[in-house]
Design an enzyme around this catalytic site. Structure first.
Site, PDB file in Angstrom:
ATOM      1  N   ASP A  99      10.545   6.674 -33.632  1.00  0.00           N
ATOM      2  CA  ASP A  99      11.064   6.027 -34.846  1.00  0.00           C
ATOM      3  C   ASP A  99       9.929   5.336 -35.591  1.00  0.00           C
ATOM      4  OD1 ASP A  99      12.867   5.234 -36.792  1.00  0.00           O
ATOM      5  OD2 ASP A  99      13.538   3.475 -35.682  1.00  0.00           O
ATOM      6  N   HIS A 125      11.547  11.717 -33.238  1.00  0.00           N
ATOM      7  CA  HIS A 125      12.077  10.842 -34.306  1.00  0.00           C
ATOM      8  C   HIS A 125      10.903  10.195 -35.043  1.00  0.00           C
ATOM      9  CE1 HIS A 125      15.379   7.796 -35.597  1.00  0.00           C
ATOM     10  NE2 HIS A 125      14.358   7.686 -36.434  1.00  0.00           N
ATOM     11  N   HIS A 143      17.189   6.188 -31.172  1.00  0.00           N
ATOM     12  CA  HIS A 143      16.620   4.849 -30.965  1.00  0.00           C
ATOM     13  C   HIS A 143      17.618   3.860 -30.342  1.00  0.00           C
ATOM     14  CE1 HIS A 143      18.614   4.231 -34.791  1.00  0.00           C
ATOM     15  NE2 HIS A 143      17.613   4.558 -35.567  1.00  0.00           N
ATOM     16  N   LYS A 146      20.901  14.727 -39.805  1.00  0.00           N
ATOM     17  CA  LYS A 146      20.844  13.289 -39.508  1.00  0.00           C
ATOM     18  C   LYS A 146      22.003  12.554 -40.149  1.00  0.00           C
ATOM     19  CE  LYS A 146      19.184   9.478 -37.906  1.00  0.00           C
ATOM     20  NZ  LYS A 146      17.869   8.890 -38.101  1.00  0.00           N
ATOM     21  N   HIS A 201      22.038   7.687 -36.388  1.00  0.00           N
ATOM     22  CA  HIS A 201      21.722   6.249 -36.424  1.00  0.00           C
ATOM     23  C   HIS A 201      23.037   5.556 -36.073  1.00  0.00           C
ATOM     24  CE1 HIS A 201      19.599   2.539 -37.821  1.00  0.00           C
ATOM     25  NE2 HIS A 201      20.852   2.147 -37.739  1.00  0.00           N
ATOM     26  N   HIS A 222       9.336   9.015 -39.180  1.00  0.00           N
ATOM     27  CA  HIS A 222       9.456   8.890 -40.639  1.00  0.00           C
ATOM     28  C   HIS A 222       8.066   9.088 -41.217  1.00  0.00           C
ATOM     29  CE1 HIS A 222      13.550   7.315 -40.393  1.00  0.00           C
ATOM     30  NE2 HIS A 222      13.128   6.773 -39.264  1.00  0.00           N
TER      31      HIS A 222
HETATM   32  C1  NCD Z   1      13.734   3.354 -40.472  1.00  0.00           C
HETATM   33  C2  NCD Z   1      12.965   3.578 -41.767  1.00  0.00           C
HETATM   34  O1  NCD Z   1      12.202   2.675 -42.162  1.00  0.00           O
HETATM   35  O2  NCD Z   1      13.087   4.641 -42.359  1.00  0.00           O
HETATM   36  N1  NCD Z   1      13.729   1.955 -40.177  1.00  0.00           N
HETATM   37  C3  NCD Z   1      13.959   1.368 -38.977  1.00  0.00           C
HETATM   38  O3  NCD Z   1      13.993   0.142 -38.912  1.00  0.00           O
HETATM   39  N2  NCD Z   1      14.138   2.077 -37.887  1.00  0.00           N
HETATM   40  C4  NCD Z   1      15.120   3.907 -40.604  1.00  0.00           C
HETATM   41  C5  NCD Z   1      15.826   4.092 -39.286  1.00  0.00           C
HETATM   42  O4  NCD Z   1      15.363   4.819 -38.415  1.00  0.00           O
HETATM   43  O5  NCD Z   1      16.899   3.502 -39.080  1.00  0.00           O
HETATM   44 ZN    ZN Z   2      14.293   6.198 -37.768  1.00  0.00          ZN
HETATM   45 ZN    ZN Z   3      17.753   4.735 -37.647  1.00  0.00          ZN
END
Ligand code: NCD
Ligand code: ZN
Ligand code: ZN
Length: 345
Positions: free
Chosen positions: A247, A13, A174, A99, A136, A15
Site C-alpha cells: 500500500d 498493492h 491492507h 478494486k 478497501h 499506488h
Molecule cells: C491510499 C492512497 O493514498 O491512495 N491511502 C492510504 O492511506 N492507504 C488509498 C488506500 O489504499 O486506501
Molecule cells: Zn492502497
Molecule cells: Zn485502501
C-alpha cells in the site's frame, strides 16, 4: 543468518499516481519487486479496461532501462461498472483485478461505490470468470468510530457478499485488525489478505508520539498494539492466505503536513527490508519467501518469479526525502531511522 536469497518478490498493492509523481516512485518499486498490482485511484479514476491500458503504458515508460518489471492493472469499481468491459479487459490480459472503494472511504475514493447492491452484476461476472475483487474494507458510516470501520465492514458488507458469491476471489487489502485476520483465516481459499509493512511496525500510539505525526497517517488507520501483534503473527505464520502488499501511497510532503493531511504512507523504497526486519524479529526469516514471493502469485494463479534478490544484514539510514519535481518531495516511511537489512545491488 546474514544473507538471505529469495525468489524475486511482488507487491500486491501499490499506488503509483501519474505524471511526475509516478516517474519519481515507479523506480523504487521496480527495483524491489518483479510485479505490482497498481491501484486505480487516480483523478479521474481508472474505471475501464481502455483507461487501464493507457495507464499501463505510462507506467512502463518510466521503468528504468534494464529492469524487468510488470505492472498488473486494476479497474476502479463504481455503481455503473460494465461487467462486459471487465470481462473483456480480463480476457485480453489488460485487467488483473477490480478494486472496490466504498465512496469516501479513503484517498480519491469519491467516485467509489455508494450502493454495493448495484455492483452485483459486475461481481457475479467476476466470480464466473475468476477475476479477483480487491477491497478497501472500511465502512464510511460517520457514526462508526474510525478504529471500528474495518471490523464493521466484515459484518455489514463482506460476510453477506461471501454468502451470496461464495466463489468470488477476494483480497481483503491492507488488513489492520485481529478481526480481519480471524475472518480471513476462517474463510475459504478464495479469500486472502495483504498486509502492509507499516502496519507490522506501527500502532495507533505512533501517530501521536510527542505530537501529531502526519507521516504515520494512512487508511485504514493503525490500530491498538494487540492488533499489530495479530498481524505480525498472521504474516509470519506461513499461512498462504497472507501476502505482501505495501500500500505504498506517495503524497507530497506539503499535502501531508497540512491542516487536513492526506492519508497514505510511502514505503516503496524500503519495503522488502522492513518486512525482512519484522520476520527476523519474529524468528521467521524462513517464512519470508512464502509471504513475499509465493503466496501472492499462487492466489492470483500466476507463476512465481524466476529471478532472485538477496538481502544482507547491514545497518543503513532511510533517506529523509525523495525529489519529485520543483519543490515537491515525498517523505519515505521511517525517514532518518536505521534499518537492519538491505537489498543487495
Ligand atoms: C491510499 C492512497 O493514498 O491512495 N491511502 C492510504 O492511506 N492507504 C488509498 C488506500 O489504499 O486506501
Ligand atoms: Zn492502497
Ligand atoms: Zn485502501
Amino acid at each position: 543468518m546474514d544473507r538471505l536469497t529469495l525468489r524475486r518478490p511482488d507487491d500486491w498493492h501499490v499506488h503509483f499516481r501519474d505524471g511526475a509523481m509516478m516517474a519519481a516512485v515507479v523506480p523504487h518499486t521496480a527495483r524491489q519487486m518483479a510485479r505490482a498490482i497498481v491501484m486505480p485511484n487516480l483523478v479521474p479514476p481508472v474505471t475501464t479496461a481502455a483507461l487501464a491500458d493507457d495507464y499501463r503504458d505510462r507506467i512502463l515508460a518510466v521503468v528504468p532501462d534494464g529492469i524487468d518489471f510488470t505492472p498488473l492493472m486494476t479497474a476502479y469499481l463504481t455503481d455503473d461498472t460494465d461487467p462486459d468491459d471487465l470481462a473483456a479487459g480480463h480476457a485480453d490480459g489488460v485487467l488483473t483485478a477490480v478494486k472496490l472503494y466504498p465512496a469516501g472511504a479513503t484517498t480519491n475514493s469519491a467516485n467509489g461505490v455508494t450502493d454495493i447492491e448495484r455492483t452485483y452484476p459486475a461481481l457475479e461476472r467476476m466470480a464466473e470468470i475468476g477475476m479477483p475483487l480487491l477491497i478497501h474494507g472500511e465502512v464510511t458510516d460517520p457514526e462508526i468510530d474510525i478504529y471500528d470501520r474495518e471490523a464493521v465492514f466484515i459484518d455489514r458488507i463482506l460476510t453477506p457478499m461471501i454468502e451470496r458469491l461464495p466463489t468470488l476471489k477476494i483480497v481483503f487489502e491492507h488488513i489492520t485488525t485481529a478481526d480481519a485476520v480471524a475472518f480471513v483465516e476462517g474463510a475459504g481459499d478464495n479469500v486472502a489478505a495483504t498486509v502492509t509493512a507499516h502496519h507490522l511496525v506501527i500502532n495507533r500510539n505512533d501517530i501521536f508520539k510527542g505530537g501529531i505525526r502526519p507521516h504515520m497517517y494512512c487508511l485504514p488507520v493503525a490500530k491498538r498494539e494487540a492488533h499489530r501483534l495479530a498481524l505480525r503473527k498472521a504474516a509470519t505464520s506461513g499461512n498462504a492466505k497472507f501476502f505482501l502488499g505495501t500500500d505504498t501511497a506517495p503524497h507530497a510532503v506539503h499535502e501531508k503536513e497540512s491542516a487536513c493531511g492526506c492519508a497514505g504512507i510511502f514505503s516503496a523504497m524500503t519495503a522488502i527490508e522492513i518486512y525482512a526486519q519484522v520476520f527476523d524479529e519474529e524468528g521467521a526469516l524462513d517464512k519470508l519467501e512464502g509471504f513475499a514471493s509465493l503466496n501472492g502469485p499462487r492466489f492470483y494463479g500466476m507463476p512465481a518469479n524466476d529471478g532472485t534478490v538477496t538481502l544482507e544484514r547491514r545497518s543503513w539510514i532511510v533517506p529523509e526525502a525523495i525529489q519529485v519535481d520543483g519543490g515537491t518531495t515525498i517523505m519515505p516511511f521511517q525517514a532518518g531511522e536505521a534499518l537492519g537489512w538491505r537489498l543487495a545491488d
